[in-house]
Design an enzyme around this catalytic site. Structure first.
Site, PDB file in Angstrom:
ATOM      1  N   LYS A  33      -7.158 -11.904 -18.499  1.00  0.00           N
ATOM      2  CA  LYS A  33      -7.339 -12.499 -19.697  1.00  0.00           C
ATOM      3  C   LYS A  33      -7.053 -13.800 -19.974  1.00  0.00           C
ATOM      4  CE  LYS A  33      -8.628 -11.070 -23.813  1.00  0.00           C
ATOM      5  NZ  LYS A  33      -9.788 -10.094 -23.989  1.00  0.00           N
ATOM      6  N   HIS A  83       7.893  -7.866  -3.733  1.00  0.00           N
ATOM      7  CA  HIS A  83       6.511  -8.004  -4.244  1.00  0.00           C
ATOM      8  C   HIS A  83       6.891  -9.477  -4.902  1.00  0.00           C
ATOM      9  CE1 HIS A  83       4.079  -4.580  -3.678  1.00  0.00           C
ATOM     10  NE2 HIS A  83       5.231  -3.945  -3.709  1.00  0.00           N
ATOM     11  N   GLY A 104       0.946  -1.145  -0.046  1.00  0.00           N
ATOM     12  CA  GLY A 104       0.133  -0.068  -0.061  1.00  0.00           C
ATOM     13  C   GLY A 104       1.020   1.381  -0.208  1.00  0.00           C
ATOM     14  N   GLU A 135       4.416 -11.343  -6.016  1.00  0.00           N
ATOM     15  CA  GLU A 135       3.470 -11.676  -7.020  1.00  0.00           C
ATOM     16  C   GLU A 135       3.603 -11.169  -8.346  1.00  0.00           C
ATOM     17  OE1 GLU A 135       3.507  -9.508  -4.678  1.00  0.00           O
ATOM     18  OE2 GLU A 135       2.567  -7.493  -5.087  1.00  0.00           O
ATOM     19  N   ASP A 172     -13.820 -11.671 -24.271  1.00  0.00           N
ATOM     20  CA  ASP A 172     -14.392 -11.528 -22.833  1.00  0.00           C
ATOM     21  C   ASP A 172     -15.959 -11.335 -22.991  1.00  0.00           C
ATOM     22  OD1 ASP A 172     -11.731 -11.011 -22.403  1.00  0.00           O
ATOM     23  OD2 ASP A 172     -12.131  -8.804 -22.361  1.00  0.00           O
ATOM     24  N   CYS A 178       5.455  -6.040   1.576  1.00  0.00           N
ATOM     25  CA  CYS A 178       5.674  -4.681   1.502  1.00  0.00           C
ATOM     26  C   CYS A 178       5.070  -3.912   2.537  1.00  0.00           C
ATOM     27  CB  CYS A 178       5.402  -4.030   0.171  1.00  0.00           C
ATOM     28  SG  CYS A 178       6.258  -2.683  -0.228  1.00  0.00           S
ATOM     29  N   TYR A 179       3.991  -3.187   2.322  1.00  0.00           N
ATOM     30  CA  TYR A 179       3.285  -2.349   3.458  1.00  0.00           C
ATOM     31  C   TYR A 179       2.844  -3.332   4.575  1.00  0.00           C
ATOM     32  CZ  TYR A 179       0.080   0.321   6.185  1.00  0.00           C
ATOM     33  OH  TYR A 179      -0.612   0.775   7.236  1.00  0.00           O
TER      34      TYR A 179
END
Ligand code: XMP
Length: 513
Positions: free
Chosen positions: A369, A172, A55, A174, A230, A82-83
């Site tokens: 996607k 991070h 954040g 991710e 989509d 992180c945060y």
């Protein structure tokens, strides 16, 4: 069947849905909840683990986003990112400070050293690149914690208290830039939280169908169908959920690719659904006449789409819901929460303030996607449809730079068709994630035969990507580019120069507008 659940507690970071997606990728069900969610509610969800996101805040700031510290007494493992890591350290008695200019403040790819005895890093190399983005750092770690990773500038790149199951990383895991990041998340889920891996896209599909049925009841639903991946997946999902209560509306705004309107109609007329095609070329081109600012074009198209759907809804009568195939990158790039608006995707930021439906349903809103494609396969959609390259809702309007006319749209359609044909002939159509032509607003001098020309420059764009959030420009072989260039300049009047776009995303975006 009730699935094990991980809660991603959202402290306002940029990558929160990406974390959720990584957890799903590891076969574990997860939900993203704001950090303000009452502790009782979180407890009631019976999670097997928490992941605290990054954040923009600082834990020592007056307005820092903080959640109930009792969360650490639930006996549930926590991974702070992180945060989220700094919040954990701060709350449990450590000390977090602003990093000094050239010491522990780190941005970007950073060489990191791991303690592979820590469960988070078990089975992984002791050294690797991580993606850092922090201006604060943990000057003192809380009691019970030990250091589990460091970098040259920062001794506290990761911390852990293995007895309580608390782990924190400054980087991070991710994002793709962190080597083995997903494996670290997997280790947290499986080694620390004891996940069984009991969640699949099939579960997602069944849950989505159940929720749609509960919401819609016996009501009527309109679905905005463009023929792209989509909206086609959304259509298949809705057809499965509410059958004949659904009407799919394909608005042909006159800015589709060559023959695309007829192809979409032919493909969906074969489905056992209510399907309506609205030919609205004149209406859209009139509204767009003389408009060249990209965001303005997007807003006009977004509004006009809705007006057409409202009219069709009135003709059918008593339609409560409009369904759109919005996916996560559309949401985030249109400026969700505090994120900046990159461009208003027609189905999100392009929506007018007033919409005459009870509700807009977006069942794919949290998916990326490639997850949408997976869901499409789950629903039994044919491979050619599931693998189609994306085509933006505003269509060629955002591929014609400057003002739009029917002549320009026709020119671009012809050039784009040649580009696509030659890419397919070269067998590259499955390798390049998205490729298209852009009609620039630049004219230049050329010579054809013995005469001077002063015509438009056409740009070719091709990218490779898995999630369309970042992308690399495709390395199309020179001889293929050459064939395309020769054919377009010879066969399409009004174009005398071809350029190839070699910008990745970021800093470019995939579309030019
Ligand atoms: P950008 O240009 O933002 O595009 O890098 C990312 C992906 O999104 C598609 N795109 C859109 N899709 N409505 C859509 O349905 C839109 O308004 C829109 N704008 C961009 C783009 O083609 C690429 O695949």
């Amino acid at each position: 069947m009730k699935h094990q659940m991980v809660i991603v507690l959202d402290f306002g970071g940029q990558y929160n849905q990406l974390i959720a997606r990584r957890v799903r990728e590891c076969g574990v069900y997860c939900e993203v909840k704001p950090y303000t969610t009452p502790l009782e509610e979180l407890k009631g969800m019976d999670p097997i683990g928490f992941i605290f996101t990054g954040g923009p805040g600082s834990v020592y700031a007056e307005d820092a986003p903080l959640c109930d510290p009792e969360i650490f007494n639930l006996g549930v493992p926590v991974l702070g990112i992180c945060y989220g890591c700094q919040f954990m350290a701060h709350t449990l008695g450590g000390r977090v400070t602003a990093a000094q200019a050239d010491t522990a403040r780190e941005y970007g790819k950073t060489k990191t050293f791991f303690d592979t005895n820590c469960k988070l890093f078990r089975g992984l190399p002791a050294e690797g690149i991580t993606w850092m983005s922090h201006g604060d750092y943990m000057a003192k770690v809380p009691e019970g914690f030990s250091l589990a990773a460091h970098t040259d500038a920062c001794p506290t790149a990761a911390i852990c208290d293995e007895i309580r199951g608390f782990y924190g990383v400054q980087y991070h895991p991710e994002v793709n830039h962190t080597e083995n990041g997903v494996q670290m998340i997997r280790n947290f889920l499986y080694e620390v939280c004891g996940a069984a891996g009991d969640w699949t896209m099939g579960d997602y599909c069944r849950t989505a169908i159940r929720e749609i049925r509960e919401k819609v009841g016996s009501g009527k639903v309109l679905l905005a169908l463009s023929g792209g991946v989509d909206s086609s997946v959304a259509a298949a999902l809705l057809a499965e959920a509410v059958g004949k209560q659904l009407t799919c509306v394909f608005v042909d705004h006159g800015l589709m690719r060559k023959n695309e309107g007829d192809e979409v109609e032919a493909a969906f007329s074969r489905w056992n659904i209510n399907f309506i095609r609205v030919n609205a070329e004149t209406r859209f081109l009139l509204k767009l006449a003389g408009v060249s600012e990209p965001e303005h074009k997007r807003k006009i198209i977004g509004e006009e789409f809705i007006r057409v759907f409202e009219e069709v809804g009135k003709e059918i009568g008593s339609v409560d819901y409009l369904v759109q195939g919005t996916i996560y990158p559309d949401v985030i790039e249109s400026g969700a929460g505090d994120a900046a608006v990159i461009k208003s995707h027609h189905n999100v930021g392009g929506l007018p303030d007033y919409v005459d439906f009870k509700e807009i349903i977006e069942p794919l809103r949290m998916l990326f996607k490639d997850e949408v494609r997976q869901l499409g396969r789950e629903l039994g959609l044919p491979e050619y449809l599931v693998r189609r390259q994306p085509f933006p809702g505003p269509g060629l309007a955002i591929r014609i730079i400057g003002d739009i006319t029917k002549e320009k749209a026709d020119t671009l359609r012809d050039a784009d068709a040649i580009f696509r044909e030659e890419i397919a002939n070269a067998g590259l159509d499955t390798e390049i994630s998205q490729y298209f032509a852009v009609l620039t607003n630049t004219r230049s001098v050329g010579v054809m035969g013995d005469g001077r020309t002063y015509d438009y420059t056409l740009a070719l764009r091709g990218v490779t990507t898995s999630d369309f959030m970042t992308a690399d420009w495709a390395r199309i072989p020179y001889d293929v580019l050459d064939r395309i260039s020769v054919r377009i300049v010879n066969e399409v009047a009004g174009i005398n120069r071809i350029v190839y776009d070699i910008t990745s995303k970021p800093p470019g975006t995939i579309e030019w507008e």
